[in-house]
Design an enzyme around this catalytic site. Structure first.
Site, PDB file in Angstrom:
ATOM      1  N   ARG A 175       0.814  -1.219   0.000  1.00  0.00           N
ATOM      2  CA  ARG A 175       0.000   0.000   0.000  1.00  0.00           C
ATOM      3  C   ARG A 175       0.844   1.264   0.000  1.00  0.00           C
ATOM      4  O   ARG A 175       0.545   2.229  -0.718  1.00  0.00           O
ATOM      5  CB  ARG A 175      -0.926  -0.007   1.211  1.00  0.00           C
ATOM      6  CG  ARG A 175      -1.908   1.164   1.302  1.00  0.00           C
ATOM      7  CD  ARG A 175      -2.989   1.064   0.257  1.00  0.00           C
ATOM      8  NE  ARG A 175      -2.652   1.729  -1.007  1.00  0.00           N
ATOM      9  CZ  ARG A 175      -3.180   1.393  -2.163  1.00  0.00           C
ATOM     10  NH1 ARG A 175      -4.005   0.375  -2.256  1.00  0.00           N
ATOM     11  NH2 ARG A 175      -2.849   2.042  -3.271  1.00  0.00           N
ATOM     12  N   LYS A 205       3.077  24.986  -3.119  1.00  0.00           N
ATOM     13  CA  LYS A 205       1.798  24.389  -2.705  1.00  0.00           C
ATOM     14  C   LYS A 205       1.885  22.869  -2.836  1.00  0.00           C
ATOM     15  O   LYS A 205       1.230  22.248  -3.667  1.00  0.00           O
ATOM     16  CB  LYS A 205       0.656  24.958  -3.543  1.00  0.00           C
ATOM     17  CG  LYS A 205       0.444  26.452  -3.315  1.00  0.00           C
ATOM     18  CD  LYS A 205      -0.654  27.007  -4.203  1.00  0.00           C
ATOM     19  CE  LYS A 205      -0.823  28.510  -3.981  1.00  0.00           C
ATOM     20  NZ  LYS A 205      -1.856  29.092  -4.872  1.00  0.00           N
ATOM     21  N   LYS A 217       6.450  39.601  -2.329  1.00  0.00           N
ATOM     22  CA  LYS A 217       5.049  39.701  -2.737  1.00  0.00           C
ATOM     23  C   LYS A 217       4.439  40.975  -2.158  1.00  0.00           C
ATOM     24  O   LYS A 217       5.113  41.763  -1.493  1.00  0.00           O
ATOM     25  CB  LYS A 217       4.296  38.444  -2.302  1.00  0.00           C
ATOM     26  CG  LYS A 217       4.833  37.181  -2.958  1.00  0.00           C
ATOM     27  CD  LYS A 217       3.878  36.012  -2.780  1.00  0.00           C
ATOM     28  CE  LYS A 217       4.359  34.800  -3.557  1.00  0.00           C
ATOM     29  NZ  LYS A 217       3.378  33.693  -3.538  1.00  0.00           N
ATOM     30  N   GLU A 269       6.687  40.280  -7.140  1.00  0.00           N
ATOM     31  CA  GLU A 269       5.337  40.095  -7.675  1.00  0.00           C
ATOM     32  C   GLU A 269       4.660  41.450  -7.843  1.00  0.00           C
ATOM     33  O   GLU A 269       4.743  42.314  -6.964  1.00  0.00           O
ATOM     34  CB  GLU A 269       4.527  39.233  -6.705  1.00  0.00           C
ATOM     35  CG  GLU A 269       3.061  39.088  -7.061  1.00  0.00           C
ATOM     36  CD  GLU A 269       2.267  38.459  -5.932  1.00  0.00           C
ATOM     37  OE1 GLU A 269       2.214  37.217  -5.893  1.00  0.00           O
ATOM     38  OE2 GLU A 269       1.727  39.203  -5.091  1.00  0.00           O
ATOM     39  N   ASP A 297       0.933  38.684 -11.588  1.00  0.00           N
ATOM     40  CA  ASP A 297      -0.013  37.845 -10.859  1.00  0.00           C
ATOM     41  C   ASP A 297      -1.458  38.165 -11.246  1.00  0.00           C
ATOM     42  O   ASP A 297      -1.914  39.300 -11.108  1.00  0.00           O
ATOM     43  CB  ASP A 297       0.174  38.045  -9.355  1.00  0.00           C
ATOM     44  CG  ASP A 297      -0.653  37.073  -8.537  1.00  0.00           C
ATOM     45  OD1 ASP A 297      -0.671  35.880  -8.880  1.00  0.00           O
ATOM     46  OD2 ASP A 297      -1.282  37.512  -7.556  1.00  0.00           O
TER      47      ASP A 297
END
Length: 288
Positions: free
Chosen positions: A98, A133, A165, A199, A220
């Site tokens: 598994r 992420k 940012k 950014e 962005d």
């Protein structure tokens, strides 16, 4: 780079979680001397990733289990293809099954999705990159899978580059400095090898950022028209990264605006694991 110590650390933790005091089912039902041969088989097409991770699950449970990989990371496969053969003590194979599958199914899912993004920007010079992420603890695995699919990696961690940012800039300029002055002060404190990315979310912010001599400007959540205008304004004085609202349906049009890099968190945070199975074909139990 995905190293053996990193693989063993993460896979070992997963095995401990799955069988903290051993595999009660196998220990109860399977004779200790029983052996088995099992095949890792694709139930759908895709791009493979995680071969060494898959192998590690079995090696860490029982070093006597042997895994023969029939495909390399980054290679494509079709439904029905045999990707690996696992042989050895049956208890070890069943206990590791598994965990080995969980990792390679997810990594192959990431590689497959990344390959689709890369195909969608074919004919442009844009490169597809991931983001931070990622699943906590699995970043090295998921970043490797992105590379298996033909993509590239953004900064691996907060320690790797300076990426300012909007919230960083708000704090940085609170003392009265302009964006350009603040960024020039930042650049003066950095070594010549440290990358500086900033950014922006509006076209009118670009000139002030460019004046600070940054390395990359991230546009962005820009519209396609504004992306084209931004590329023209920057005029190769910095790399141009596009981010936000990047999907398989939009990424081709974004690439054709002339940006250099397209980052997408979806490569890792919204992926579907591929359907792979481990099927025992031959099992041999000792004669009583």
């Amino acid at each position: 780079m995905l190293t053996r110590p990193a693989i063993d650390r993460v896979v070992g933790a997963a095995l401990d979680e799955d069988a903290p005091w051993g595999d009660l089912t196998s220990a109860t039902l399977i004779p200790e001397a029983a052996t088995a041969i099992a095949s890792l088989t694709a139930r759908e097409e895709g791009v493979f990733s995680g071969g060494e991770v898959f192998s590690a699950a079995f090696r860490l449970v029982d070093p006597r289990v042997e895994v023969s990989l029939h495909i390399a990371d980054g290679e494509r496969f079709a439904a029905g293809d045999r990707l690996a053969t696992v042989t050895g003590p049956a208890r070890g194979i069943l206990q590791a099954e598994r965990i080995g599958l969980n990792f390679t199914q997810r990594m192959s899912g990431i590689a497959t999705l990344t390959a689709r993004y890369v195909e969608a920007v074919d004919g442009t010079h844009a490169r597809i990159v991931d983001t931070r992420k990622t699943t906590p603890g699995l970043r090295a695995f998921e970043r490797h899978a992105v590379r298996s699919g033909g993509g590239h990696n953004h900064r691996f961690s907060l320690s790797d580059a300076v990426m300012a940012k909007d919230n960083h800039l708000a704090v940085l300029t609170a003392g009265g400095l302009s964006v350009t002055e603040a960024l020039l002060a930042v650049r003066a404190r950095l070594s010549h090898t440290t990358h500086l990315e900033v950014e922006v979310d509006r076209l009118d912010q670009i000139d002030a950022v460019l004046a600070a001599g940054v390395d990359t400007i991230m546009l962005d959540n820009f519209s396609l028209d504004d992306l084209r205008t931004g590329v023209d304004l920057i005029a190769r004085r910095a790399l141009v990264e596009a981010s936000g609202n990047v999907t398989l349906e939009t990424v081709g049009a974004i690439a054709r605006t002339g940006v250099d890099v397209i980052s997408s968190g979806a490569l890792t945070h919204s992926v579907r694991a591929l359907d792979l199975g481990l099927d025992v074909s031959i099992a041999t139990a000792p004669v009583a």
